[in-house]
Design an enzyme around this catalytic site. Structure first.
Site, mmCIF file in Angstrom:
data_model
loop_
_atom_site.group_PDB
_atom_site.id
_atom_site.type_symbol
_atom_site.label_atom_id
_atom_site.label_comp_id
_atom_site.label_asym_id
_atom_site.label_seq_id
_atom_site.Cartn_x
_atom_site.Cartn_y
_atom_site.Cartn_z
ATOM 1 C CB SER A 1 50.678 34.557 39.694
ATOM 2 O OG SER A 1 51.540 35.508 39.108
ATOM 3 C CE LYS B 1 52.911 33.763 36.871
ATOM 4 N NZ LYS B 1 53.886 34.421 37.763
ATOM 5 C CE1 TYR C 1 52.082 34.722 32.636
ATOM 6 C CE2 TYR C 1 52.386 37.054 32.141
ATOM 7 C CZ TYR C 1 52.452 35.999 33.023
ATOM 8 O OH TYR C 1 52.887 36.225 34.305
ATOM 9 C CE1 TYR D 1 54.351 35.047 42.176
ATOM 10 C CE2 TYR D 1 53.428 36.322 43.975
ATOM 11 C CZ TYR D 1 53.357 35.836 42.690
ATOM 12 O OH TYR D 1 52.268 36.131 41.924
ATOM 13 C CB VAL E 1 49.966 40.872 41.986
ATOM 14 C CG1 VAL E 1 51.355 40.296 42.200
ATOM 15 C CG2 VAL E 1 49.610 40.923 40.506
#
Length: 305
Positions: free
Chosen positions: A61, A64, A189, A241, A259
């Site tokens: 992530s 992102k 992605y 998160y 993660v």
């Protein structure tokens, strides 16, 4: 600084025993839960390391924020935010409930899976491969590492087990948030999540944001100050998160986790910080990495709040 980082790593290494490596992506389950490392890059490009800083891990992530940067460069903010909001969430990073019941079907922010997939679709490029290469090449520049590569084992592992992400993406296709072919945009992605880096790479990227969009050493501007400010604001409110609020209190730095156990953090006008600790807490953040950042923030008075 080197001695301080070493002391912080050793003080907090025991926290790794209280976390677990991610298993829902099978290849990530091979991570060593005892690993804990840190890299710091200041605005002048000086680098300091401690612990297992040279261990490679996939961005997950953390990628992102790079997709978000490219989407902000390639679109007006009004166009981008018609498809993706910048609101924090109390739900998990792969929540389906958020899409169906909140915010008129728009992803709540670009730091959760649905928002990140929609963000990739907004990046300039005729094909999904074009969009991937646009983000990938920008990532090479802002990590100061032209040799970063996709970890094919992790990529195939993600692709074969990514049914929750498929559900999110097909839903967004049905609500016209995404116009691209679902499988093609997901392929981009998954590849972005599977790019392999070290703490040094993401610390350099953090230092660029620390310097309001200018690369350390060279001073080359790769983001406008306004885009850098927007990215840091979303990291501060959404980057950890559903633990983002707690992290803001205890650490007080814009940050983004993944993660695989990586976290990139930004201390404005001071340094970019990269940490790795594959043992995760229940919210999917590195349990040792968060404690290292909290300790370092307290010792150096980095909390921006």
């Amino acid at each position: 600084m080197k001695d301080l980082l070493g002391a912080v790593i050793e003080k907090n290494r025991y926290w790794t025993q209280y976390g677990n490596v991610a298993t829902y992506i099978p290849e990530l389950s091979k991570g060593n839960p005892d690993v804990l490392g840190i890299s710091v890059c200041d605005m002048m490009g000086n680098e300091y390391f401690a612990g297992d800083y040279d261990i490679k891990f996939t961005m997950q992530s953390i990628s992102k924020i790079v997709s978000f940067m490219c989407a902000l460069i390639d679109n007006t903010s009004e166009k981008l935010f018609r498809k993706i909001s910048v609101s924090p969430t109390a739900e998990g990073f792969n929540s389906i409930v958020n899409l169906e019941t909140k915010n008129a079907h728009k992803p709540l922010n670009p730091m959760i899976n649905s928002g990140a997939i929609a963000t990739v679709s907004m990046v300039k490029g005729i094909t999904s491969e074009d969009k991937f290469n646009r983000i990938y090449n920008f990532m090479k520049e802002i990590t100061n590492n032209p040799d970063i590569k996709v970890n094919d084992d992790v990529y195939h592992s993600e692709k074969s087990t990514g049914d929750r992400n498929r559900a999110l993406t097909y839903y967004m296709k049905s609500t016209r948030i995404i116009d691209d072919d679902v499988e093609e945009i997901l392929d981009a992605y998954f590849k972005l999540c599977s790019i392999e880096v070290t703490c040094k790479d993401i610390a350099y990227m953090g230092a660029m944001l620390t310097n309001d969009g200018m690369l350390p050493c060279s001073g080359k501007r790769v983001l406008t100050k306004e885009i850098a400010k927007t990215v840091k604001a979303v990291m501060a409110t959404c980057g950890m998160y559903d633990a983002s609020g707690e992290f803001a209190i205890n650490v007080g730095l814009p940050a983004k986790s993944g993660v695989s156990g990586g976290i990139v953090a930004v201390s404005p006008k001071k340094m970019g910080i990269g940490v790795i600790g594959p043992a995760l807490d229940q919210r999917g953040n590195s349990i040792g990495g968060v404690k290292v950042l909290e300790d370092l923030s307290n010792r150096l008075d980095l909390n921006i709040f």
